[in-house]
Design a protein around this motif. Sequence first.
Motif, PDB file in Angstrom:
ATOM      1  N   CYS A  59      35.739  13.682  -6.522  1.00 20.38           N
ATOM      2  CA  CYS A  59      34.914  14.608  -5.757  1.00 20.38           C
ATOM      3  C   CYS A  59      33.554  13.968  -5.537  1.00 20.38           C
ATOM      4  O   CYS A  59      32.981  13.387  -6.431  1.00 20.38           O
ATOM      5  N   SER A  60      33.065  14.110  -4.347  1.00 18.81           N
ATOM      6  CA  SER A  60      31.706  13.659  -4.073  1.00 18.81           C
ATOM      7  C   SER A  60      31.076  14.631  -3.106  1.00 18.81           C
ATOM      8  O   SER A  60      31.750  15.309  -2.360  1.00 18.81           O
ATOM      9  N   SER A  61      29.767  14.687  -3.150  1.00 19.12           N
ATOM     10  CA  SER A  61      29.058  15.645  -2.325  1.00 19.12           C
ATOM     11  C   SER A  61      27.684  15.089  -2.017  1.00 19.12           C
ATOM     12  O   SER A  61      27.163  14.253  -2.735  1.00 19.12           O
ATOM     13  N   GLY A  62      27.103  15.577  -0.954  1.00 22.70           N
ATOM     14  CA  GLY A  62      25.749  15.190  -0.635  1.00 22.70           C
ATOM     15  C   GLY A  62      24.747  15.864  -1.555  1.00 22.70           C
ATOM     16  O   GLY A  62      23.595  15.480  -1.630  1.00 22.70           O
ATOM     17  N   THR A  63      25.178  16.874  -2.278  1.00 24.44           N
ATOM     18  CA  THR A  63      24.310  17.632  -3.159  1.00 24.44           C
ATOM     19  C   THR A  63      24.282  16.971  -4.534  1.00 24.44           C
ATOM     20  O   THR A  63      25.307  16.571  -5.053  1.00 24.44           O
ATOM     21  N   ASP A  64      23.090  16.861  -5.092  1.00 31.16           N
ATOM     22  CA  ASP A  64      22.983  16.378  -6.465  1.00 31.16           C
ATOM     23  C   ASP A  64      23.257  17.547  -7.395  1.00 31.16           C
ATOM     24  O   ASP A  64      22.515  18.525  -7.416  1.00 31.16           O
ATOM     25  N   ILE A  65      24.320  17.423  -8.165  1.00 31.56           N
ATOM     26  CA  ILE A  65      24.686  18.483  -9.094  1.00 31.56           C
ATOM     27  C   ILE A  65      23.844  18.319 -10.353  1.00 31.56           C
ATOM     28  O   ILE A  65      23.743  17.221 -10.895  1.00 31.56           O
ATOM     29  N   PRO A  66      23.216  19.390 -10.825  1.00 37.22           N
ATOM     30  CA  PRO A  66      22.370  19.302 -12.012  1.00 37.22           C
ATOM     31  C   PRO A  66      23.134  18.747 -13.221  1.00 37.22           C
ATOM     32  O   PRO A  66      24.353  18.960 -13.360  1.00 37.22           O
ATOM     33  N   ALA A  67      22.428  18.065 -14.086  1.00 39.33           N
ATOM     34  CA  ALA A  67      23.042  17.425 -15.250  1.00 39.33           C
ATOM     35  C   ALA A  67      23.684  18.428 -16.209  1.00 39.33           C
ATOM     36  O   ALA A  67      24.636  18.086 -16.912  1.00 39.33           O
ATOM     37  N   ASP A  68      23.178  19.666 -16.235  1.00 39.97           N
ATOM     38  CA  ASP A  68      23.733  20.658 -17.159  1.00 39.97           C
ATOM     39  C   ASP A  68      24.899  21.445 -16.568  1.00 39.97           C
ATOM     40  O   ASP A  68      25.373  22.409 -17.158  1.00 39.97           O
ATOM     41  N   VAL A  69      25.397  20.990 -15.407  1.00 35.20           N
ATOM     42  CA  VAL A  69      26.528  21.629 -14.730  1.00 35.20           C
ATOM     43  C   VAL A  69      27.720  20.683 -14.821  1.00 35.20           C
ATOM     44  O   VAL A  69      27.575  19.470 -14.667  1.00 35.20           O
ATOM     45  N   LEU A  70      28.894  21.245 -15.071  1.00 32.80           N
ATOM     46  CA  LEU A  70      30.102  20.424 -15.122  1.00 32.80           C
ATOM     47  C   LEU A  70      30.333  19.757 -13.772  1.00 32.80           C
ATOM     48  O   LEU A  70      30.148  20.392 -12.734  1.00 32.80           O
ATOM     49  N   LYS A 123      35.753  18.349 -13.503  1.00 32.60           N
ATOM     50  CA  LYS A 123      35.836  19.014 -14.808  1.00 32.60           C
ATOM     51  C   LYS A 123      35.844  20.532 -14.641  1.00 32.60           C
ATOM     52  O   LYS A 123      36.570  21.244 -15.336  1.00 32.60           O
ATOM     53  N   PHE A 124      35.058  21.041 -13.704  1.00 39.53           N
ATOM     54  CA  PHE A 124      35.062  22.485 -13.461  1.00 39.53           C
ATOM     55  C   PHE A 124      36.413  22.913 -12.889  1.00 39.53           C
ATOM     56  O   PHE A 124      36.955  23.948 -13.270  1.00 39.53           O
ATOM     57  N   ARG A 152      26.960  28.287 -16.718  1.00 39.75           N
ATOM     58  CA  ARG A 152      25.966  27.683 -15.819  1.00 39.75           C
ATOM     59  C   ARG A 152      26.666  27.062 -14.615  1.00 39.75           C
ATOM     60  O   ARG A 152      26.219  27.201 -13.476  1.00 39.75           O
ATOM     61  N   SER A 153      27.761  26.377 -14.886  1.00 37.04           N
ATOM     62  CA  SER A 153      28.521  25.723 -13.816  1.00 37.04           C
ATOM     63  C   SER A 153      29.097  26.760 -12.859  1.00 37.04           C
ATOM     64  O   SER A 153      29.043  26.583 -11.637  1.00 37.04           O
ATOM     65  N   TYR A 154      29.625  27.821 -13.419  1.00 31.03           N
ATOM     66  CA  TYR A 154      30.182  28.911 -12.610  1.00 31.03           C
ATOM     67  C   TYR A 154      29.119  29.452 -11.660  1.00 31.03           C
ATOM     68  O   TYR A 154      29.350  29.579 -10.458  1.00 31.03           O
ATOM     69  N   ARG A 155      27.947  29.760 -12.190  1.00 27.13           N
ATOM     70  CA  ARG A 155      26.860  30.281 -11.349  1.00 27.13           C
ATOM     71  C   ARG A 155      26.460  29.261 -10.280  1.00 27.13           C
ATOM     72  O   ARG A 155      26.231  29.615  -9.131  1.00 27.13           O
ATOM     73  N   TYR A 156      26.381  28.000 -10.675  1.00 30.54           N
ATOM     74  CA  TYR A 156      25.988  26.959  -9.723  1.00 30.54           C
ATOM     75  C   TYR A 156      27.007  26.861  -8.572  1.00 30.54           C
ATOM     76  O   TYR A 156      26.628  26.939  -7.400  1.00 30.54           O
ATOM     77  N   TYR A 157      28.275  26.697  -8.901  1.00 33.61           N
ATOM     78  CA  TYR A 157      29.278  26.478  -7.848  1.00 33.61           C
ATOM     79  C   TYR A 157      29.440  27.699  -6.941  1.00 33.61           C
ATOM     80  O   TYR A 157      29.677  27.550  -5.746  1.00 33.61           O
ATOM     81  N   PHE A 158      29.310  28.880  -7.500  1.00 34.28           N
ATOM     82  CA  PHE A 158      29.458  30.065  -6.659  1.00 34.28           C
ATOM     83  C   PHE A 158      28.230  30.346  -5.805  1.00 34.28           C
ATOM     84  O   PHE A 158      28.264  31.211  -4.939  1.00 34.28           O
ATOM     85  N   THR A 159      27.171  29.603  -6.014  1.00 29.34           N
ATOM     86  CA  THR A 159      26.000  29.716  -5.135  1.00 29.34           C
ATOM     87  C   THR A 159      25.807  28.463  -4.279  1.00 29.34           C
ATOM     88  O   THR A 159      24.833  28.375  -3.542  1.00 29.34           O
TER      89      THR A 159
END
Length: 92
Positions: free
Chosen positions: A3-14, A18-19, A66-73
């Motif tokens: 998986c790759s994205s233009g968005t930088d995923i925060p370090a504390d997010v899976l 992994k998610f 935290r990951s759940y909240r991040y991905y759903f937003t």
Amino acid sequence: MACSSGTDIPADVLPPAKFAEALVEFSIIEAAQQQKALPANYQQQPEVWTAEALSRMGTDTAQFNRSYRYYFTHPDDMKLVLKEAEQRWKTP
């Protein structure tokens, strides 16, 4: 599938892969629970299997939440997660 994205995923997010793994694992466990195919302690205390599954993946409930909240937003990143989860379902 990577998986790759233009968005930088925060370090504390899976990471997306992994998610996706966690979502697939939880859906399998939930299906087994609904079919009453889990041992009694898992039926009565779903937080037990949740914690065990997350531990096997090298994470915990706080990071998963935290990951759940991040991905759903972040819908673009969530699309990557869902594509990865779909591939995991298709791969034996």
